[in-house]
Design a protein around this motif. Structure first.
Motif, mmCIF file in Angstrom:
data_model
loop_
_atom_site.group_PDB
_atom_site.id
_atom_site.type_symbol
_atom_site.label_atom_id
_atom_site.label_comp_id
_atom_site.label_asym_id
_atom_site.label_seq_id
_atom_site.Cartn_x
_atom_site.Cartn_y
_atom_site.Cartn_z
ATOM 1 N N THR B 135 1.109 -1.067 0.064
ATOM 2 C CA THR B 135 -0.124 0.001 -0.049
ATOM 3 C C THR B 135 0.857 1.264 -0.146
ATOM 4 O OG1 THR B 135 -0.270 -0.155 2.387
ATOM 5 C CG2 THR B 135 -2.053 -0.986 1.122
ATOM 6 N N ARG B 136 2.051 1.303 0.719
ATOM 7 C CA ARG B 136 2.841 2.249 0.636
ATOM 8 C C ARG B 136 3.627 2.516 -0.689
ATOM 9 N NH1 ARG B 136 8.232 3.698 1.010
ATOM 10 N NH2 ARG B 136 8.862 1.386 1.487
ATOM 11 N N MET B 137 3.981 1.385 -1.257
ATOM 12 C CA MET B 137 4.731 1.554 -2.361
ATOM 13 C C MET B 137 3.859 1.872 -3.599
ATOM 14 S SD MET B 137 8.088 0.296 -2.147
ATOM 15 C CE MET B 137 8.641 -0.398 -3.061
ATOM 16 N N GLN B 138 2.597 1.305 -3.853
ATOM 17 C CA GLN B 138 1.794 1.849 -4.864
ATOM 18 C C GLN B 138 0.645 2.806 -4.609
ATOM 19 O OE1 GLN B 138 1.695 -0.167 -7.908
ATOM 20 N NE2 GLN B 138 3.778 -0.670 -7.095
ATOM 21 N N HIS B 139 0.844 3.362 -3.468
ATOM 22 C CA HIS B 139 -0.031 4.552 -3.090
ATOM 23 C C HIS B 139 -1.701 4.024 -3.012
ATOM 24 C CE1 HIS B 139 3.415 7.098 -3.506
ATOM 25 N NE2 HIS B 139 3.531 6.625 -4.680
ATOM 26 N N SER B 140 -1.736 2.790 -2.585
ATOM 27 C CA SER B 140 -3.152 2.292 -2.485
ATOM 28 C C SER B 140 -4.027 2.532 -1.025
ATOM 29 C CB SER B 140 -3.028 0.800 -2.548
ATOM 30 O OG SER B 140 -2.602 0.260 -3.812
ATOM 31 N N LYS B 141 -5.250 2.640 -1.230
ATOM 32 C CA LYS B 141 -5.811 3.030 -0.110
ATOM 33 C C LYS B 141 -6.847 1.618 0.395
ATOM 34 C CE LYS B 141 -5.823 8.019 0.031
ATOM 35 N NZ LYS B 141 -5.039 8.353 -1.297
ATOM 36 N N PRO B 232 -11.809 1.585 -4.010
ATOM 37 C CA PRO B 232 -12.138 1.523 -5.451
ATOM 38 C C PRO B 232 -10.900 2.166 -6.028
ATOM 39 C CG PRO B 232 -14.023 1.985 -4.435
ATOM 40 C CD PRO B 232 -13.095 1.916 -3.317
ATOM 41 N N ASN B 233 -10.486 1.745 -7.202
ATOM 42 C CA ASN B 233 -9.463 2.121 -7.826
ATOM 43 C C ASN B 233 -9.289 2.098 -9.423
ATOM 44 O OD1 ASN B 233 -6.931 3.105 -8.770
ATOM 45 N ND2 ASN B 233 -5.909 1.174 -8.126
ATOM 46 N N ALA B 234 -10.624 2.358 -9.767
ATOM 47 C CA ALA B 234 -10.683 2.384 -11.316
ATOM 48 C C ALA B 234 -9.883 3.062 -12.157
ATOM 49 C CB ALA B 234 -11.875 2.842 -11.709
ATOM 50 N N ALA B 235 -9.064 2.409 -12.877
ATOM 51 C CA ALA B 235 -7.982 2.988 -13.769
ATOM 52 C C ALA B 235 -7.597 2.130 -14.699
ATOM 53 C CB ALA B 235 -6.320 3.138 -12.688
ATOM 54 N N LEU B 236 -7.229 2.849 -16.075
ATOM 55 C CA LEU B 236 -6.854 2.038 -17.242
ATOM 56 C C LEU B 236 -5.637 1.090 -16.969
ATOM 57 C CD1 LEU B 236 -8.124 2.455 -20.085
ATOM 58 C CD2 LEU B 236 -6.194 3.540 -20.463
ATOM 59 N N GLY B 237 -5.908 -0.227 -17.037
ATOM 60 C CA GLY B 237 -4.743 -1.128 -17.286
ATOM 61 C C GLY B 237 -4.356 -1.633 -16.052
ATOM 62 N N THR B 238 -4.303 -0.803 -14.820
ATOM 63 C CA THR B 238 -3.602 -1.302 -13.673
ATOM 64 C C THR B 238 -4.641 -1.108 -12.557
ATOM 65 O OG1 THR B 238 -2.769 0.837 -13.256
ATOM 66 C CG2 THR B 238 -1.413 -0.691 -14.444
ATOM 67 N N SER B 239 -6.004 -1.305 -12.766
ATOM 68 C CA SER B 239 -6.802 -1.375 -11.294
ATOM 69 C C SER B 239 -6.511 -2.598 -10.514
ATOM 70 C CB SER B 239 -8.230 -1.165 -12.000
ATOM 71 O OG SER B 239 -9.134 -1.292 -10.997
ATOM 72 N N THR B 240 -6.775 -2.285 -9.308
ATOM 73 C CA THR B 240 -6.570 -3.208 -8.335
ATOM 74 C C THR B 240 -7.687 -3.890 -8.030
ATOM 75 O OG1 THR B 240 -6.485 -1.748 -6.534
ATOM 76 C CG2 THR B 240 -4.498 -2.400 -7.225
ATOM 77 N N ASP B 241 -9.286 -3.174 -8.410
ATOM 78 C CA ASP B 241 -10.295 -3.862 -7.991
ATOM 79 C C ASP B 241 -10.589 -5.306 -8.362
ATOM 80 O OD1 ASP B 241 -10.690 -0.868 -7.196
ATOM 81 O OD2 ASP B 241 -11.988 -0.393 -8.961
ATOM 82 N N ASN B 242 -10.010 -5.700 -9.065
ATOM 83 C CA ASN B 242 -10.412 -7.204 -9.414
ATOM 84 C C ASN B 242 -9.299 -8.014 -8.949
ATOM 85 O OD1 ASN B 242 -12.811 -6.702 -10.697
ATOM 86 N ND2 ASN B 242 -11.805 -6.133 -12.701
#
Lengths: 219, 439
Positions: B135-141, B232-242
């Motif tokens: 989460t720190r490296m990928q700026h995920s929440k 939720p992290n809807a992004a082109l190509g690299t979403s983590t949602d799935n």
């Protein structure tokens, strides 16, 4: 005022060289009202086109109010048409998508003359021809006589010194013909030079002078 | 007549023939709409990808399978080098990199597709084995719960963090590929009605449904305790949602995956990135008989991406030119027809004193205005489309740069000028006496 000296006009039709005018000489004084008569295809309309600087001839001279029209460049001839000449055509030649008011005003759009209040001028002319109440109508909504009266108002809006009319009553009934000819009489009385093409002797008789076009020459 | 009068005449001429004018405008409208929307897509995709690449910090280095060849100018050719070569990167490589001086942290990742099951719900997801620093490296929440700790990672704990879509799907809130029978219409209809009802009442499904945090799910019959759900992290190509995430050590033990998909190396500072880049390369190379991996810095990634988007933009220019040529030719044909239809009108105008220039300017302005108005409508429709997209679709945002609008307007005007000349000259050169006789 108007002088044609030995004007000749011919054109090519396929391989044929068709001679329309074979040396026309014409002199029209200022304020004169003349009628040119002739059979169909005799070249009456050609003469009118040449007088109106709408077309050019092959040889000869055309002097209008002391100026050599045949030597003028296209834009000078256009200015001459706009300032000095008013046209009335048998087919009226109104622009269909413009209103009566806009059709009458059209020559003023192209004019370099300072004529004061243009709107008032158009209104006065429409009033004179009895069509002020139809100023917003389109040509398609008018009768033949009304169309011709609009065309006459348009021809006069720039205060031309010459009015050229090509069969102005050709498409009109008897009553309307008389009203149009009365309008011409009034214009003549006011000093406008009128050259009218017609094949109708009764109409021609309203003019001061009648000339006949026969075999490409005026008699 | 002044140029202004010519302009007025042209406006009136267009208004008088508005049905035909609108029909001929459609080509320009569609052309401009396409230009605006395609520009917005190109820039939107570029921005989205750049943003994601930008998430890879300037002090971070990516190690990927496959060899990126060096180009003539010494840059890595990431576009043609990284092919579908099976990964040979291993956890041992990651451990070797950890020993490189000035390396702050190494985050290995491996990935496979698996079925995730909760009670009777079974959905397909990307199973990611990664480290506690993710989460720190990928700026995920995180939306709820927590990410796994270093201790859990070392202890090969059976804990899992779910991507937002997977979490919702396992709760029956979202339709994604499922193996069970409840893709039937009754269930999906119920879901749709529920969504509609929620929209009307303003309630959210989440308020009614329990969270899976604290529950147990199974992957290939192995139970995992859900400890968190990613935002939720809807992004082109690299979403983590799935995605679903488990500790890398657990993934190596419980799945058949032995090779890393990639690893992210964090240098201790930006000043030592080049030095670390070379040292990481050497450290991995010692474990490999051939160079079948790539070490890439952020600026190299951005450079490669820039190349892709440049190609995209070049294609856009091509489409613009073609669209304008087609619509411009169409408009020229319509104007030539219009000049022919209005031959007598031109004759009348000339007889009444219109000069060649005045006739030319009127018809020229008509074409110019036709293109301009069509262009403005096309741009307006494009803008409306972008607004609708941005307000309803979260995949990536469409971005309409001012330069694209200017480009569209200038090109539509240029198109009007170019294709307006011929009809205008044709009208202006008419002989008035012949034009009056035209039937």
């Amino acid at each position: 005022m108007i002088e044609f000296r030995n004007v000749k006009k011919h054109y090519r039709s396929g391989n044929l060289d068709v001679e329309i005018l074979r040396g026309v000489n014409l002199h029209v004084k200022k304020g004169e009202y003349i009628a040119i008569m002739g059979k169909s295809g005799s070249g009456k309309s050609t003469i009118l086109n040449l007088l109106g600087a709408l077309d050019s001839f092959n040889t000869g001279e055309y002097i209008l109010a002391g100026r050599s029209v045949h030597k003028m460049r296209a834009n000078r001839r256009t200015a001459l048409r706009n300032n000095e000449i008013g046209f009335v055509f048998q087919q009226f030649h109104l622009i269909p998508n413009l209103s009566v008011y806009q059709n009458v005003r059209l020559p003023l759009t192209y004019s370099r003359k300072r004529l004061g209040r243009k709107k008032a001028r158009v209104h006065n002319l429409l009033d004179e021809v009895g069509l002020l109440h139809k100023k917003r109508a389109k040509p398609a909504q008018l009768s033949g006589g009304e169309k011709q009266r609009v065309a006459i108002a348009r021809a006069l809006v720039n205060e031309p010194s010459i009015l050229l009319a090509d069969e102005p009553t050709g498409s009109l009934d008897e009553a309307t013909t008389q009203s149009i000819l009365s309008l011409f009489d009034r214009l003549h009385e006011s000093g406008v030079t009128i050259v009218m093409i017609t094949h109708d002797i009764e109409v021609a008789n309203r003019a001061e002078r009648i000339v006949h076009l026969q075999n490409g020459v005026l008699l | 007549m002044k140029i202004l009068s010519g302009f007025k005449m042209a406006l009136y001429g267009l208004w008088s023939n508005r049905t035909r004018v609108f029909a001929s405008m459609i080509g320009v409208i569609i052309g401009m709409f396409a230009v605006i929307v395609l520009s917005a897509i190109a820039i939107g995709v570029k921005d989205s990808l750049m943003k994601q690449m930008g998430n890879l910090g300037a002090e971070q280095i990516l190690v990927m399978p496959g060899r990126a060849l060096d180009t003539a100018n010494g840059q890595k050719d990431l576009l043609s080098g990284l092919t579908s070569i099976p990964s040979t990167l291993t956890i041992e490589d990651a451990k070797a990199v950890e020993k490189v001086p000035n390396v702050n942290y190494v985050m290995p990742e491996l990935e496979t597709i698996n079925w995730v099951q909760y009670e009777d719900k079974k959905v397909q997801s990307a199973l990611i084995g990664t480290s506690h620093q993710y989460t720190r490296m990928q700026h995920s929440k995180l939306e709820e719960g927590r990410f796994f700790t270093e201790e859990e990672q070392d202890a090969k704990a059976k804990v899992i963090v779910l991507g937002n879509n997977i979490h919702n799907a396992l709760l029956g809130k979202q339709d994604i590929p499922e193996e069970t029978n409840n893709t039937d219409s009754a269930d999906s209809q119920q879901s749709l009605w529920k969504k509609l009802l929620n929209l009307l009442t303003g309630d959210s499904v989440a308020a009614e449904e329990p969270s899976l945090v604290g529950k147990t799910i199974t992957i290939q019959d192995t139970p995992y305790k859900v400890i968190g759900v990613l935002a939720p992290n809807a992004a082109l190509g690299t979403s983590t949602d799935n995605n679903v995430m488990i500790p890398i050590e657990t993934a190596l033990e419980t799945t058949s995956m032995k090779n890393l998909t990639k690893m992210t190396v964090e240098a201790s500072s930006m000043d030592v990135v080049d030095e670390v880049d070379a040292a990481v390369f050497s450290a991995i190379k010692e474990n490999h008989s051939e160079i079948d991996f790539s070490v890439v810095k952020q600026d190299q990634m951005l450079g490669a991406l820039g190349k892709v988007t440049s190609i995209l933009q070049l294609m856009l220019v091509g489409i613009t030119v073609i669209a304008l040529l087609i619509s411009g030719t169409g408009i020229m044909n319509v104007m030539v027809m219009s000049v022919r239809e209005r031959t007598r009108e031109i004759g009348i105008r000339k007889a009444l004193g219109a000069t060649t220039f005045e006739i030319m300017i009127q018809f020229f302005f008509e074409t110019l205005l036709l293109c301009f108005i069509g262009g403005v409508i096309g741009i307006g429709l494009g803008y409306a489309f972008i607004e609708v997209w941005n307000n309803n679709i979260e995949l990536f945002a469409l971005v309409l740069p001012v330069w694209a609008v200017k480009l569209a307007l200038y090109t539509t005007l240029a198109c009007g000028c170019l294709f307006g000349i011929y009809p205008a000259l044709k009208a202006a050169r008419m002989n008035p006496s012949k034009a009056l006789r035209f039937e």
